[in-house]
Design a protein around this motif. Structure first.
Motif, PDB file in Angstrom:
ATOM      1  N   ILE A  59       0.864  -1.194   0.000  1.00  0.00           N
ATOM      2  CA  ILE A  59       0.000   0.000   0.000  1.00  0.00           C
ATOM      3  C   ILE A  59       0.896   1.237   0.000  1.00  0.00           C
ATOM      4  CG2 ILE A  59      -1.796   1.248   1.232  1.00  0.00           C
ATOM      5  CD1 ILE A  59      -2.562  -1.451   2.486  1.00  0.00           C
ATOM      6  N   ALA A  60       0.730   2.079  -1.041  1.00  0.00           N
ATOM      7  CA  ALA A  60       1.507   3.322  -1.151  1.00  0.00           C
ATOM      8  C   ALA A  60       0.554   4.505  -0.953  1.00  0.00           C
ATOM      9  CB  ALA A  60       2.182   3.396  -2.518  1.00  0.00           C
ATOM     10  N   GLU A  91      -4.097   6.974  -2.343  1.00  0.00           N
ATOM     11  CA  GLU A  91      -3.734   5.656  -1.781  1.00  0.00           C
ATOM     12  C   GLU A  91      -3.867   4.609  -2.887  1.00  0.00           C
ATOM     13  OE1 GLU A  91      -4.725   3.942   2.375  1.00  0.00           O
ATOM     14  OE2 GLU A  91      -6.204   3.059   1.017  1.00  0.00           O
ATOM     15  N   LEU A  92      -2.789   3.884  -3.118  1.00  0.00           N
ATOM     16  CA  LEU A  92      -2.758   2.835  -4.145  1.00  0.00           C
ATOM     17  C   LEU A  92      -2.475   1.486  -3.484  1.00  0.00           C
ATOM     18  CD1 LEU A  92      -0.590   4.691  -6.789  1.00  0.00           C
ATOM     19  CD2 LEU A  92      -3.053   4.304  -6.900  1.00  0.00           C
ATOM     20  N   VAL A  93      -3.212   0.470  -3.929  1.00  0.00           N
ATOM     21  CA  VAL A  93      -3.015  -0.894  -3.399  1.00  0.00           C
ATOM     22  C   VAL A  93      -2.456  -1.749  -4.531  1.00  0.00           C
ATOM     23  CG1 VAL A  93      -4.096  -2.904  -2.350  1.00  0.00           C
ATOM     24  CG2 VAL A  93      -4.929  -0.599  -1.797  1.00  0.00           C
ATOM     25  N   ILE A  94      -1.260  -2.266  -4.315  1.00  0.00           N
ATOM     26  CA  ILE A  94      -0.581  -3.100  -5.322  1.00  0.00           C
ATOM     27  C   ILE A  94      -0.720  -4.563  -4.885  1.00  0.00           C
ATOM     28  CG2 ILE A  94       1.609  -3.613  -6.439  1.00  0.00           C
ATOM     29  CD1 ILE A  94       2.429  -0.705  -5.714  1.00  0.00           C
ATOM     30  N   GLN A  95      -1.371  -5.368  -5.719  1.00  0.00           N
ATOM     31  CA  GLN A  95      -1.634  -6.777  -5.412  1.00  0.00           C
ATOM     32  C   GLN A  95      -0.747  -7.673  -6.275  1.00  0.00           C
ATOM     33  OE1 GLN A  95      -4.199  -8.302  -3.274  1.00  0.00           O
ATOM     34  NE2 GLN A  95      -2.936 -10.079  -3.726  1.00  0.00           N
ATOM     35  N   LEU A  96       0.054  -8.514  -5.605  1.00  0.00           N
ATOM     36  CA  LEU A  96       0.911  -9.446  -6.351  1.00  0.00           C
ATOM     37  C   LEU A  96       0.075 -10.671  -6.738  1.00  0.00           C
ATOM     38  CD1 LEU A  96       4.207  -9.438  -4.246  1.00  0.00           C
ATOM     39  CD2 LEU A  96       3.620  -8.053  -6.222  1.00  0.00           C
ATOM     40  N   PRO A  97       0.169 -11.127  -8.004  1.00  0.00           N
ATOM     41  CA  PRO A  97      -0.613 -12.303  -8.414  1.00  0.00           C
ATOM     42  C   PRO A  97      -0.019 -13.586  -7.828  1.00  0.00           C
ATOM     43  CG  PRO A  97       0.805 -11.626 -10.199  1.00  0.00           C
ATOM     44  CD  PRO A  97       0.971 -10.582  -9.114  1.00  0.00           C
ATOM     45  N   ILE A 133       0.892  -7.459 -12.274  1.00  0.00           N
ATOM     46  CA  ILE A 133       0.574  -6.905 -10.967  1.00  0.00           C
ATOM     47  C   ILE A 133      -0.657  -5.994 -11.125  1.00  0.00           C
ATOM     48  CG2 ILE A 133       1.416  -5.420  -9.114  1.00  0.00           C
ATOM     49  CD1 ILE A 133       4.236  -6.312  -9.853  1.00  0.00           C
ATOM     50  N   THR A 134      -1.615  -6.168 -10.256  1.00  0.00           N
ATOM     51  CA  THR A 134      -2.841  -5.354 -10.319  1.00  0.00           C
ATOM     52  C   THR A 134      -2.724  -4.172  -9.365  1.00  0.00           C
ATOM     53  OG1 THR A 134      -3.895  -6.742  -8.646  1.00  0.00           O
ATOM     54  CG2 THR A 134      -4.273  -7.332 -10.932  1.00  0.00           C
ATOM     55  N   VAL A 135      -3.173  -3.017  -9.828  1.00  0.00           N
ATOM     56  CA  VAL A 135      -3.162  -1.799  -9.009  1.00  0.00           C
ATOM     57  C   VAL A 135      -4.606  -1.388  -8.783  1.00  0.00           C
ATOM     58  CG1 VAL A 135      -2.388   0.586  -8.861  1.00  0.00           C
ATOM     59  CG2 VAL A 135      -0.956  -1.121 -10.014  1.00  0.00           C
ATOM     60  N   ASP A 136      -5.026  -1.372  -7.519  1.00  0.00           N
ATOM     61  CA  ASP A 136      -6.390  -0.987  -7.155  1.00  0.00           C
ATOM     62  C   ASP A 136      -6.361   0.371  -6.461  1.00  0.00           C
ATOM     63  OD1 ASP A 136      -7.397  -3.334  -8.131  1.00  0.00           O
ATOM     64  OD2 ASP A 136      -7.133  -4.400  -6.229  1.00  0.00           O
ATOM     65  N   SER A 184       0.619   0.909 -13.051  1.00  0.00           N
ATOM     66  CA  SER A 184       0.469  -0.454 -13.543  1.00  0.00           C
ATOM     67  C   SER A 184       1.440  -0.721 -14.677  1.00  0.00           C
ATOM     68  CB  SER A 184      -0.971  -0.669 -14.005  1.00  0.00           C
ATOM     69  OG  SER A 184      -1.135  -1.974 -14.506  1.00  0.00           O
ATOM     70  N   THR A 185       1.627   0.273 -15.549  1.00  0.00           N
ATOM     71  CA  THR A 185       2.566   0.109 -16.664  1.00  0.00           C
ATOM     72  C   THR A 185       3.994  -0.019 -16.173  1.00  0.00           C
ATOM     73  OG1 THR A 185       1.097   1.419 -18.075  1.00  0.00           O
ATOM     74  CG2 THR A 185       3.383   1.165 -18.809  1.00  0.00           C
ATOM     75  N   TYR A 186       4.373   0.844 -15.211  1.00  0.00           N
ATOM     76  CA  TYR A 186       5.740   0.774 -14.665  1.00  0.00           C
ATOM     77  C   TYR A 186       6.014  -0.585 -14.035  1.00  0.00           C
ATOM     78  CZ  TYR A 186       6.099   5.852 -15.322  1.00  0.00           C
ATOM     79  OH  TYR A 186       6.143   7.097 -15.862  1.00  0.00           O
ATOM     80  N   LEU A 187       5.053  -1.047 -13.236  1.00  0.00           N
ATOM     81  CA  LEU A 187       5.275  -2.321 -12.539  1.00  0.00           C
ATOM     82  C   LEU A 187       5.271  -3.502 -13.503  1.00  0.00           C
ATOM     83  CD1 LEU A 187       3.074  -1.757  -9.361  1.00  0.00           C
ATOM     84  CD2 LEU A 187       5.559  -1.662  -9.533  1.00  0.00           C
TER      85      LEU A 187
END
Length: 1741
Positions: free
Chosen positions: A1611-1612, A1622-1628, A1636-1639, A1659-1662
């Motif tokens: 969470i960033a 606030e961004l939530v980065i979910q690892l598959p 990687i999904t960014v919610d 999402s593109t960077y990751l």
């Protein structure tokens, strides 16, 4: 009562309304008027309540478990009922009798119901449970018998046999045989009532409920009940007493009078009909008066049912027929026999009983004996029709197909014929006609029919006819038994008529040129049976039940049936004692037939008449028969030459069937004397006949003892012996010259030889012993020739035949091996089995045959020989030959296995015949063992390469007088040294024969075991190389010889090894050390070791062998002994003289120091001072700047010991040294290193290698000391020492060390060369791993640059890469690992030299930059090699690579190069990383790597040495790989582990490129990659990513980062002024393969469109950047910061910072002034084929 589908209230235990109604009725009146309900007044359980009075009192007494079981029995489900019945039986068996008795009132009604259940399993279980109940309650069952017995009897007649047996067993358990009639009498009315009700009243619908039972089940139960009831009446009558039967007669009359009862005779079900007729039989037998009263209905029902041929019905029908005709005299008045009975009988007989002859035909003779005159008139016509139908039945289909059916019909025909003839044996004309008809029209046609029918020929007909004739002869008075029969003349005439008719019949068939051979054979068989009836096999004669027919001697009396009834088994009809035919009729017929045959043979040369005549003479070899033949042919005189005609026939060529001629010869020899027999057979032998005929003659001569006796003179004579000897020579010659001409002649010849060699009589040979020995000698010579032939393939058929002959001879002839030629033959066979097929060229099948021959021969030899090995005998010769094979013939593994197997088989055979205590085994073992001189010779012949490993590892201190390159270049061939072969074979023999051992054998065996341990130690020291040594050691392990030494007392073997070690040293010392270590004597049994040397003083002065022994014993010595040794050695060093053995004393000292012996500082100082004194006085001892090619091994070893001493000082006593001593130590080290660098060409010498290795080890010790020592120790050192080491010595060391691997590989280019200094590379490699980075950056290597090589690196670094990168492919693992460690140190510095990256073409698609060119060049080479190596392996399969092979080195270099490249990539900044990644993408190197990795990673990459797989199981991904230069163990797992490590680093450092590759693969590959990654990689990588977020020290302004391990989320939170994101980065789950999904979390002050853009950017960077999550977040934050700083987005990618090359928008449109990324514009122009601005569409300038 609720509906079916209503939900039941939880906890509702109220009873149903029926239970409540029962409770109310009980409370009100105390009784229940025939209701059944469920009681709940006593317990909360549901309990079954039968409809009886006083329910409360009775029910309270029944156990709750019984109540539950009885309730389940009434359930509708079959399985529930079955289980309940089984449980009831178990409870009856287990519970007390009183508890079971309480159930009895309820049992009858339940039993009567379930004993008739539809399911047969329930019926069987019910009877079994009833038996348990009966056994428990005993007499208490009596009150309930009447209600039980009816259904009990029914159950005993159940159509399901197991249920019926169980009911009978229960009945027998309840009543003894004497009590059973009483019990049935007590219940007879009730039983009969039950049976009558079922038979007369019940129907299918009344027995079963039509609503709940299907029509099929109802009908099946009804039929079963009918059958059981009918059989029940029979059983009841059979068990009751006669008085009780009479009492039931009236009630039975009611049953019999019913019309319903008689309908059962025509019931559609066979079981009912069969049961009906069985009941009729019982009525006839037990109540005949009742049957006679109902004769009018009974007789038609029975007599007119004989055509019912159902297998179930026919036997009881015919039993009933016999009962009826016996019980009811006037039965034929109720049936029209001619219209109703006889036509059915004729039809039945004509069809052979329709397959039921076994049940039908035995009843026919009793039937015709009871047929009255009114039925049989006219008698002649009746008998004619009867027998015509009877015999016609033989032609029916079933009779023709079934020999047993045919035999029964034939037997009954003959019996009926005998009866009819005996019944009509008067002289009356009518009876004479009957007899004539029976003979001429029935018996003779039957015989004629049988003559051409093989089935009837092999049947009982001929024997039965013979027995009948014998009985007629007895009645005719021909047997002189004193009988005075009135009908003697009748039977004489009868015999004459029969023989006359039979003679005409035989002549008609024989006197025919085209006579049928089958008929002729039938005639011969019949005559043979008539001559010898006692020889006939009687298996075809049926065992039958019949009746005894008694005939009165009075002619007018009729026969009658005797006995109690027709069921009584009695002897067969007229079974008189069997004799033989006494009349001349038989011989007259034979003589007539023989004459006819001879006429046809003489005139027409008829082969079929030949055979027939032979068959006749086989049985009728009488003088009269031969006289008849002689009279017919005047050419043949009556003396002993009566065989001449046969001899002429034998000599005819082309005659195939000669057995009959041989039989004729022996038939005639019955009339000759022994002398005449010998003369005739000798004449036949000399006639040059085919060998097959001679074989037949000898076989016929051996057929019986009498014939053998008469032919013995001929068999042992010279005529036959010489012929057989000539045959042997002919066979061996023919086979050797023309092996393909394997004719029947040679085949007969080998069979003949086998016969005459193996056939013995009264323990005497069949032929003369002289000729037997000559034949064996010839066979042996032939077999011996195969050993000298280059290809024995042509000899294989010959050898096979010889094997057959020898095997038969050895196994059959006692004392056969007392013949010298037989022993020589056996030895040759053994030699062929003990040699490899590549030498003998024999097939596997032939070898197996030879082994069997050898086994049989040795068994025969041992069984009949004395318990000693005779000189010149088989065992002695075999042992000498085996020893010669071991010592003089070079054997490979296969040859050794074959030889050992042959000797082991020999020994095991000896053991199987005698026992292990036999002295024969010890003698044989002694003969196989080489002499002491031979042991020394073969030991010295072992290659000396064994010394390399122990010498370089410090386990052995040895010297060599004149080492040469050629000596150490020697390669072991594909042949094993003689010493190894001898040890293996003798060890195997000892293991098989000499264990368990007595003391003498143990002493004898200890010598062998010491040699065996020596051989094993040699294999260990050469490191089981080459492969033949490894295979040899594997053989020893498989045979269990490695642990054979445990069978000998430890002290005996230890003493022997110690003695050898002190005398010879060398490998014996290492063997001693290995044995001590194996027996764990180091700590526990040091006393056993001390006994060997008694005192350490005995080991001084130190010789080379004593030094080796002392080194082996030192770890096992006591502390005191080692201190004594130190004192002795120190004294020798300090008080050294010119000629003293200084080296020995120094070596002893180092052995003790290595064993952690304590030494005082003063002693150390004294020794060091002495060594420094040598530096001044004996400088040549130090070999500084010397030419080592001229140095002796003694000089080198002395220098090595000084190096070891100095290394020990650095490790154990550094603080003791003064400044001058440190200077001496460091300067000596550097001088030795310089000497080593100058003598690379001498590294072929193991002692020079040892010099360099020990020097490198000293350097390592110094590096470890100066880098790892504690500050306390460093303070005690001289103050200037540390600076001198760093400033001077380190540079000097590595200036000399760095070029050393290059020099070695230049001097020794072939890594597989035996003299290649691999150990030096390993030691130098370990030392090079300590080189500091600055030394590598400023190395003094000779400059090395490559033309056209683009580089930004400084000269020294580029030289370093160009020099060492190619060595990654050199086939020497230590060098490869060393190069990796050197280059890994400089990799992080290389990206700095590339600065800002590729600026040459800023307008290109995506700028790329190559990693170091020298590394990429070696990587390209490795790729091609790996492609070819792994070409045949599919992705997902595990390619097993042999350790340290060429392929191993290629793949290792490839993976190490990639590991370096990934290190380089990880050290690069973000903007350069994108350039490098673009280069890898274009070159497709990464794609190839990933494909290769999935062929090199194991399917289950578990870390070795673990138990079963668990959640915490370690894998190659969870455990780090330690790439150690001197690693020696677990090398086989190094490559798979390295592949896993490289894959992990790849997905960690290049996730975007791996993801791109994965998406581009075909489905099969991508599925395999994903499955593997999810299972083993993703969990570890995800955890590390999350952990790196937790532990990250990177700080962001205005952004915080948190991680959630369990959810795999990061969470960033970004906040600037009033903006909150606030961004939530979910690892598959399949990270990093999946995106990687960014919610979105919370957001404040950001427009929706901007928010979406930023989420898309992150999402593109990751997804597309090759780095960690933290690096992606940093890039995204930088992009957002730029946005807030006022930099506009690129209007193509809508991002400030480019996602791949991290550049800012710089290219501006002159019209709209918008700025774009160069890479984005390039893509826009190339994809649209236009040069217009993406926004304003104006031309872009």
């Amino acid at each position: 009562m609720g509906g079916k589908n209503k939900q039941r209230t939880k906890g509702n235990v109220r009873p149903s309304s029926s239970g409540r109604a029962a409770e109310v009725l009980t409370r009100e009146s105390g009784v229940i008027p025939a209701f059944v309900g469920f009681d709940t007044t006593v317990t909360s359980e549901l309990s079954y309540v039968p409809a009886v009075h006083g329910v409360e009192e009775i029910d309270n007494q029944v156990d709750a478990d019984f109540r539950l079981v009885l309730r389940k029995i009434s359930k509708r489900d079959v399985i529930t009922r079955l289980k309940a019945v089984q449980d009831f039986g178990s409870m009856c068996q287990e519970r007390d009798a009183e508890e079971v008795k309480r159930v009895l009132p309820y049992w009858p009604r339940i039993y009567c119901k379930i004993s008739m259940d539809h399911d047969r399993r329930i019926r069987e279980a019910t009877q079994q449970a009833f038996e348990q109940l009966v056994l428990k309650v005993r007499r208490s069952l009596a009150p309930f018998l009447k209600s039980l017995m009816g259904h009990w009897i029914l159950s005993q007649c159940d159509t399901y046999t197991p249920a019926a047996c169980a009911a009978c067993q229960a009945f027998q358990a309840a009543f003894s045989p004497t009590k059973q009639p009483e019990a049935l009498s007590f219940c007879k009315d009730e039983i009969l009532g039950v049976l009558q009700d079922i038979l007369l009243k019940e129907t299918a619908d009344t027995l079963s409920d039509p609503q709940s039972v299907t029509e099929e089940e109802r009908e099946a139960k009804y039929v079963r009940m009918l059958t059981s009831s009918l059989l029940g009446v029979k059983r009841l009558l059979s068990l009751l007493l006669q008085s009780d039967r009479e009492a039931l007669e009236q009630r039975l009359a009611q049953l019999v009078n019913s019309g319903t009862f008689w309908k059962y005779s025509k019931h559609k079900t066979p079981q009912v009909r069969g049961a009906f007729f069985e009941m009729v039989c019982a009525l006839c037998e037990f109540i005949p008066q009742l049957v006679q009263a109902e004769a009018a209905r009974l007789c038609p029902a029975v007599l007119l049912s004989i055509d019912d041929t159902d297998p179930v019905v026919l036997p009881p029908v015919w039993e009933a027929v016999l009962h009826v005709v016996s019980t009811i005299p006037d039965c034929w008045t109720h049936v029209n026999a001619r219209k109703g009975f006889l036509p059915k009988l004729w039809a039945l007989l004509k069809e052979g009983g329709k397959g039921m002859a076994k049940a039908l035909h035995p009843n026919l003779m009793p039937l015709i004996s009871k047929l009255p005159q009114q039925v049989t008139d006219p008698t002649l016509d009746f008998y004619t029709t009867f027998f015509n139908s009877f015999i016609q039945g033989l032609s029916s289909e079933r009779a023709a197909m079934s020999p047993s059916e045919s035999a029964v019909i034939v037997t009954c025909v003959v019996e009926c014929l005998r009866y009819c003839i005996l019944h009509n044996a008067e002289k009356e004309e009518g009876q004479r006609k009957i007899r004539t008809m029976l003979i001429s029209q029935q018996l003779l046609p039957l015989v004629e029919k049988a003559l051409g029918n093989p089935s009837l020929q092999s049947g009982p007909l001929f024997l039965l006819v013979t027995e009948m004739l014998i009985s007629w002869e007895k009645r005719a008075g021909l047997h002189n038994e004193g009988e005075d029969n009135d009908d003697k003349n009748v039977f004489q005439d009868l015999l004459a008529d029969f023989w006359e008719g039979l003679g005409f019949l035989f002549v008609r068939y024989v006197d025919n040129e085209e006579a049928d051979p089958q008929v002729l054979e039938g005639v011969a068989i019949m005559l043979q049976v008539m001559r010898y009836p006692e020889r006939v096999n009687r298996k075809h004669l049926p065992k039958k039940k019949s009746v005894t027919i008694c005939f009165s001697k009075s002619n007018n009396e009729k026969s009658e049936v005797e006995g109690d009834g027709v069921e009584k088994p009695v002897p067969a009809l007229l079974n008189e004692a069997l004799g033989s035919l006494q009349t001349q009729h038989l011989e007259d017929v034979v003589c007539q037939l023989a004459q006819l045959c001879l006429v046809h043979v003489n005139e027409n040369n008829s082969e079929r008449h030949f055979v027939f005549l032979s068959l006749l003479l086989r049985s009728f070899h009488t003088p009269r028969v031969f006289g008849t033949l002689v009279e017919l042919d005047d050419k043949i005189p009556m003396d002993g030459e009566s065989n001449e005609r046969v001899l002429v026939w034998l000599a005819e060529k082309g005659r195939r069937e000669t057995e009959h001629l041989v039989e004729m010869v022996f038939s005639s020899l019955y009339c000759c004397s022994q002398q005449e027999t010998t003369c005739v057979l000798g004449h036949i032998t000399e006639m040059d006949l085919q060998w097959g005929i001679i074989l037949q003659i000898i076989q016929r001569a051996c057929a019986d003892s009498e014939t053998l006796k008469s032919c013995s003179d001929w068999l042992k004579g010279s005529v036959l012996g010489e012929q057989l000897l000539g045959l042997t020579e002919e066979l061996c010659k023919v086979r050797r010259c023309s092996p393909t001409s394997a004719s029947s002649t040679s085949s007969h010849g080998w069979t003949l030889l086998s016969l005459v060699l193996s056939q013995h009589h009264n323990n005497e040979p069949l032929i003369g012993e002289v000729y037997m020995e000559k034949i064996l000698e010839k066979l042996h010579n032939t077999l011996s020739e195969t050993k000298s032939l280059s290809d024995a393939g042509d000899m294989e058929p010959l050898i096979s035949f010889i094997c057959d002959v020898a095997s038969t001879f050895f196994s059959s002839v006692q004392d056969c091996l007392l013949l010298l030629s037989a022993e020589e033959l056996l030895l040759t066979v053994f030699q062929l089995t003990a040699q490899d097929q590549t030498r003998t060229h024999l097939s596997d099948s032939l070898l197996d045959k030879l082994r069997k021959v050898c086994l049989v021969g040795v068994q025969s030899l041992i069984q009949h020989s004395e318990s000693e090995v005779k000189e010149g005998g088989f065992l002695h010769s075999a042992a000498i030959w085996v020893t010669n094979q071991l010592l003089t013939v070079s054997l490979d593994i296969k040859s050794l296995q074959v030889l050992v197997l042959a000797v082991q088989s020999l020994v095991e055979t000896v053991i199987s015949v005698c026992d292990r205590d036999s002295s024969l085994l010890v003698q044989l073992f002694t003969l196989l063992t080489p002499s002491q001189t031979e042991w020394i010779r073969i030991r010295q012949a072992l290659p000396p390469q064994w010394i390399n490993t122990p010498l370089l590892s410090g386990r052995h201190r040895g010297v060599c007088e004149k080492p040469s390159v050629d000596l150490w270049k020697f390669r072991l061939s594909t042949r094993l040294p003689a010493h190894l072969c001898a040890c293996a074979l003798l060890g195997r023999v000892a293991q098989t024969a000499l264990i368990p051992l007595d003391q003498k054998e143990a002493e004898c065996l200890s010598h062998l075991l010491s040699e065996l341990l020596y051989a094993v130690q040699w294999c260990r020291e050469v490191e089981y190389s080459p492969s033949i040594v490894s295979a040899y050691h594997g053989l020893l392990t498989d045979w269990g010889l490695s642990g054979l030494h445990s069978q000998v007392p430890e002290s005996v073997l230890l003493e022997r090894l110690y003695t050898r070690s002190v005398e010879e040293g060398g490998l014996w010392s290492l063997t001693l050390e290995g044995y001590i270590h194996t027996r764990s004597m180091t700590d526990t049994n040091s006393e056993s070791v001390r006994k060997l040397y008694s005192s350490v003083d005995s080991l001084f002065p130190v010789s080379q062998s004593k030094l080796s022994t002392l080194q082996a014993l030192c770890p096992s010595m006591t502390k005191e002994d080692r201190e004594t040794l130190v004192a002795l050695a120190t004294a020798g060093i300090i008080n050294w003289q010119e000629d003293d053995n200084v080296y020995g004393c120094l070596a002893v000292l180092m052995c003790c120091l290595k064993a952690n012996t304590q030494v005082d500082e003063e002693v150390v100082q004294a020794i060091l001072a002495t060594v420094m004194e040598w530096r001044n006085s004996k400088e040549d001892w130090f070999l500084f700047s010397s030419d080592m090619s001229k140095s002796t091994t003694e000089q080198l070893t002395l220098t090595v010991e000084m190096m070891r001493f100095l290394a020990w000082l650095v490790t154990c006593c550094p603080t003791v040294l003064h400044s001058s001593q440190w200077d001496f130590l460091l300067c000596s080290m550097l001088a030795w290193l310089e000497t080593a660098s100058e003598n690379v060409s001498s590294l072929w010498n193991p002692w020079v290698q040892l010099f360099v290795c020990e020097n490198a080890a000293l350097i390592v010790k110094l590096n470890q000391f100066f880098t790892s020592s504690s500050p306390d120790i460093l303070e005690k050192l001289p103050s200037e020492l540390k600076g001198e080491w760093t400033d001077f010595f380190v540079e000097g060391i590595y200036n000399l060390l760095l070029p050393l691997p290059i020099k070695i590989t230049d001097a020794f280019t072939e890594p597989d060369d035996p003299v290649f200094p691999l150990a030096v590379l390993q030691s130098v490699g370990v030392a090079l791993t300590y080189v500091p980075v600055w030394q590598l950056n400023q190395n003094s290597l000779p400059p090395k640059f490559i033309a056209d090589q683009k580089t930004n690196l400084p000269g020294p670094l580029q030289t370093l890469l160009n020099t060492f990168c190619p060595l990654l492919l050199f086939k020497a693992r230590p060098l490869q690992i060393t190069v990796y460690h050197l280059l890994e140190k400089v990799m992080p510095q290389l990206p700095e030299c590339d600065g800002e990256g590729d600026k040459s073409d800023d307008d290109s698609d995506e700028p790329c930059l190559s990693p170091p060119a020298s590394l990429m060049a070696i990587l390209s080479t490795c790729e091609e090699l790996c492609d070819s190596i792994l070409a045949g392996v599919q992705v997902g399969e595990f390619a097993v690579v042999q350790s340290l092979s060429v392929e191993y080195s290629c793949i290792l270099g490839y993976l190490l190069a990639w590991k370096l490249l990934l290190t380089f990539f990880k050290s690069s900044p973000s903007h350069l990383r994108a350039h490098y990644a673009q280069y890898l993408k274009r070159s497709c190197s990464l794609n190839k790597l990933l494909l290769h990795l999935f062929k090199l990673m194991p399917e289950n990459p578990f870390y070795p040495g673990q138990g079963p797989e668990t959640k915490d199981t370690k894998t190659f991904f969870t455990e780090s790989l330690s790439l150690v230069v001197d690693k020696s163990d677990a090398v086989e797992w190094e490559l798979p582990h390295l592949a896993c490590t490289v894959y992990y680093s790849t997905v960690q450092d290049l996730p975007a490129m791996v993801r791109l590759w994965w998406n581009s693969q075909e489905k099969r590959v991508s599925a395999a990659v994903e499955k593997f990654t999810i299972k083993y990689v993703s969990p570890v990588l995800s955890a590390q990513e999350i952990s790196s977020v937790h532990s990250s020290t990177q700080m962001f302004d205005s952004m915080t980062v948190k991680a959630r391990s369990a959810a795999r989320e990061v969470i960033a939170t970004y906040s600037v002024d009033d903006i909150f994101i606030e961004l939530v980065i979910q690892l598959p789950q399949n990270y990093p393969l999946g995106s990687i999904t960014v919610d979105s979390g919370r957001r404040v002050g950001v427009a929706v469109q901007q928010w979406r853009n930023w989420m898309l950017q992150l999402s593109t960077y990751l997804t597309h950047q090759n780095g960690s999550i933290m690096e992606g977040l940093a890039l995204w934050k930088n992009n957002v910061d730029k946005r807030f700083e006022g930099i506009e987005d690129c209007m193509i990618c809508f991002s400030v910072i480019h996602g791949s090359n991290y550049s800012l928008p710089k290219k501006a449109c002159r019209t709209c002034k918008k700025k774009f990324h160069s890479a984005c514009l390039y893509k826009w122009f190339t994809s649209s084929n236009k040069s217009t601005c993406p926004l304003c569409r104006e031309t872009f300038f």
